[in-house]
Write an enzyme that holds these catalytic residues in place. Structure first.
Site, PDB file in Angstrom:
ATOM      1  N   HIS A 275       0.831  -1.227   0.000  1.00 42.67           N
ATOM      2  CA  HIS A 275       0.000   0.000   0.000  1.00 42.67           C
ATOM      3  C   HIS A 275       0.858   1.267   0.000  1.00 42.67           C
ATOM      4  O   HIS A 275       0.900   1.948  -1.005  1.00 42.67           O
ATOM      5  CB  HIS A 275      -1.002   0.042   1.170  1.00 42.67           C
ATOM      6  CG  HIS A 275      -1.889  -1.155   1.257  1.00 42.67           C
ATOM      7  ND1 HIS A 275      -2.702  -1.526   0.218  1.00 42.67           N
ATOM      8  CD2 HIS A 275      -2.090  -2.081   2.245  1.00 42.67           C
ATOM      9  CE1 HIS A 275      -3.376  -2.625   0.561  1.00 42.67           C
ATOM     10  NE2 HIS A 275      -3.011  -2.976   1.780  1.00 42.67           N
ATOM     11  N   ASP A 326      -5.189  -8.410  -3.094  1.00 34.66           N
ATOM     12  CA  ASP A 326      -5.390  -8.191  -1.663  1.00 34.66           C
ATOM     13  C   ASP A 326      -6.661  -8.870  -1.138  1.00 34.66           C
ATOM     14  O   ASP A 326      -6.671 -10.062  -0.877  1.00 34.66           O
ATOM     15  CB  ASP A 326      -5.368  -6.672  -1.403  1.00 34.66           C
ATOM     16  CG  ASP A 326      -5.263  -6.309   0.070  1.00 34.66           C
ATOM     17  OD1 ASP A 326      -5.278  -7.211   0.913  1.00 34.66           O
ATOM     18  OD2 ASP A 326      -5.155  -5.115   0.384  1.00 34.66           O
TER      19      ASP A 326
HETATM   20 ZN    ZN Z   1      -3.255  -6.939   2.769  1.00 34.77          ZN
END
Ligand code: ZN
Length: 458
Positions: A275, A326
């Site tokens: 991220h 994810d």
């Molecule tokens: Zn993750």
């Protein structure tokens, strides 16, 4: 790794490591690597004739496989402001009900879907280790073993990243009940790594490891794991996904999480920062200079309201990124790339952002950066189709009108920005066809098992 007969693939267009080539014969050896690349070739008897342009398979560098089972189930508004943290409560309730069999079924179905979307390898950031209530399984690698089994059954390559997770927040806060199935001491975690080393050595798997986040591990624990596992393979960590995490990090150390990580840990090209959404100008430069890959997960980051990573500034400093799905609200590789680009456009009120210069194809530059970054983050020695590389490739459908009317970089632009998954026809991993004409050999059996798991869980 499975042995296959040596064979040759002929394609009229192939995206090689050094660019597009026409009339290409790719020879694949019995160990699944490319042994010869010949451009300007003619098809021979016995060749497999590709039914469209051939491109390398992408890596999906960030997966929590079990979360696929809850995709679409956290879309009803709660009593207050919905956020990442309220989504996480829903996820913890799902975690409490999953058996090892459930995890294997969900992961197998997910990996089949990933293959059909053009991914050849997945980085499994695996933190669901124990039975309900945190009770250890007789085999400490029970759950990791189910991930390896799912990857092997589907045929996708896997980089297994067992996750160290010990605390609920910065400063070594005690874990909460919802986290009990994730928790290790340093010694138990290192024992898990020892158990996994021989099990990952015999299949198309690479072993790395992950620290869940700076919330979940203390500096001492991180140093102890890094000291005990040198050269273990890639190291992944979630960092600066949410503004709330940045605020908590500042309160804890007086430093932002990314700044702290870059100051205190030996972050280099072996690391993948998942991220890194809330990176400031200085952190963007420092990550790029470190050689680490940023693992961007645009559909999940959009789903969770994380924010938009400053990817244009990062690329201007030569930063490396890859893509991951994810939480698996989407499994589509083309959608991740498209949404990554569109986030930058929406923020900047401009078009064609993630390109390396004037006149360049947006699809080509997105694809090439994600291909190289994904391979690096998953501990693969090389990316792209060339002699010595794994034969991990995708055939886009030459009978699809969009693809048939395209050549060179336009193929990638049409696939990513217009056609999406439906353009993916065949997928080969390590020299073996896993998807042919959009079909996988497990389609019927895994669909049925997956449907049963979903009905029971939900
Ligand atoms: Zn993750």
């Amino acid at each position: 790794m499975a042995e296959h007969a040596a064979h040759r693939i002929f394609a009229s267009q192939v995206l090689l490591g050094n660019g597009w080539a026409t009339d290409v014969a790719l020879s694949v050896g019995p160990n699944g690597t490319i042994t010869e690349v010949e451009s300007g070739a003619s098809p021979r008897a016995g060749d497999t004739i590709a039914a469209g342009p051939v491109i390398p398979a992408l890596s999906n560098l960030h997966s929590h496989a079990f979360q696929r089972a809850m995709a679409g189930l956290a879309e009803v508004s709660g009593r207050g402001e919905d956020s990442f943290w309220t989504w996480r409560d829903t996820m913890y309730r799902m975690v409490d009900r999953l058996s090892p069999d459930d995890v294997e079924v969900v992961a197998t179905r997910l990996y089949v879907d990933m293959l059909k979307c053009g991914y050849g390898r997945v980085g499994e950031f695996h933190y669901l280790h124990h039975d309900r209530g945190g009770v250890a399984y007789a085999d400490r690698a029970e759950m990791s073993g189910r991930i390896i089994a799912a990857a092997t059954a589907s045929g996708i390559g896997v980089t297994l990243l067992p996750v160290f997770y010990a605390h609920a927040n910065f400063g070594g806060a005690a874990p909460n009940d919802g986290q009990s199935r994730f928790i290790h001491t340093v010694d138990d975690f290192l024992a898990l790594m020892d158990t996994l080393r021989p099990r990952t050595a015999v299949v198309n798997a690479t072993l790395g490891f992950a620290i869940h986040s700076l919330r979940a591990a203390t500096p001492d624990e991180m140093h102890a794991i890094l000291a005990a596992a040198p050269g273990e393979g890639p190291i992944h960590i979630h960092v600066a996904e949410q503004q709330g995490e940045v605020d908590a990090g500042l309160a804890w150390s007086g430093r932002r999480p990314l700044g702290w990580l870059l100051d205190e840990m030996p972050v280099d090209r072996n690391w993948c920062l998942i991220h890194a959404t809330h990176a400031d100008t200085n952190e963007v430069q420092r990550i790029a200079a470190s050689g680490a890959v940023v693992g961007l997960c645009p559909t999940t980051e959009a789903s969770l309201g994380d924010g938009i990573f400053p990817a244009t500034a990062f690329r201007a400093h030569g930063g490396r990124f890859g893509i991951g799905s994810d939480s698996h609200v989407s499994v589509s590789s083309s959608e991740e790339l498209r949404l990554l680009e569109y986030g930058q456009r929406l923020r900047d009120e401009r078009r064609v952002r993630l390109v390396d210069g004037p006149g360049r194809s947006n699809g080509r530059d997105l694809f090439e950066v994600a291909l190289a970054g994904g391979a690096q983050a998953l501990g693969q020695p090389t990316a792209g189709l060339k002699v010595g590389a794994a034969a991990d490739l995708v055939v886009l459908d030459g009978n699809d009108a969009f693809i048939a009317a395209a050549d060179g970089d336009t193929v990638l632009d049409r696939w990513i920005f217009a056609r999406g998954d439906h353009a993916v026809r065949d997928v080969m991993v390590a020299g073996a066809w896993q998807v042919q004409d959009r079909r996988h050999r497990l389609d019927e059996t895994i669909d049925q098992a997956f449907a049963e798991v979903l009905k029971r869980l939900c």
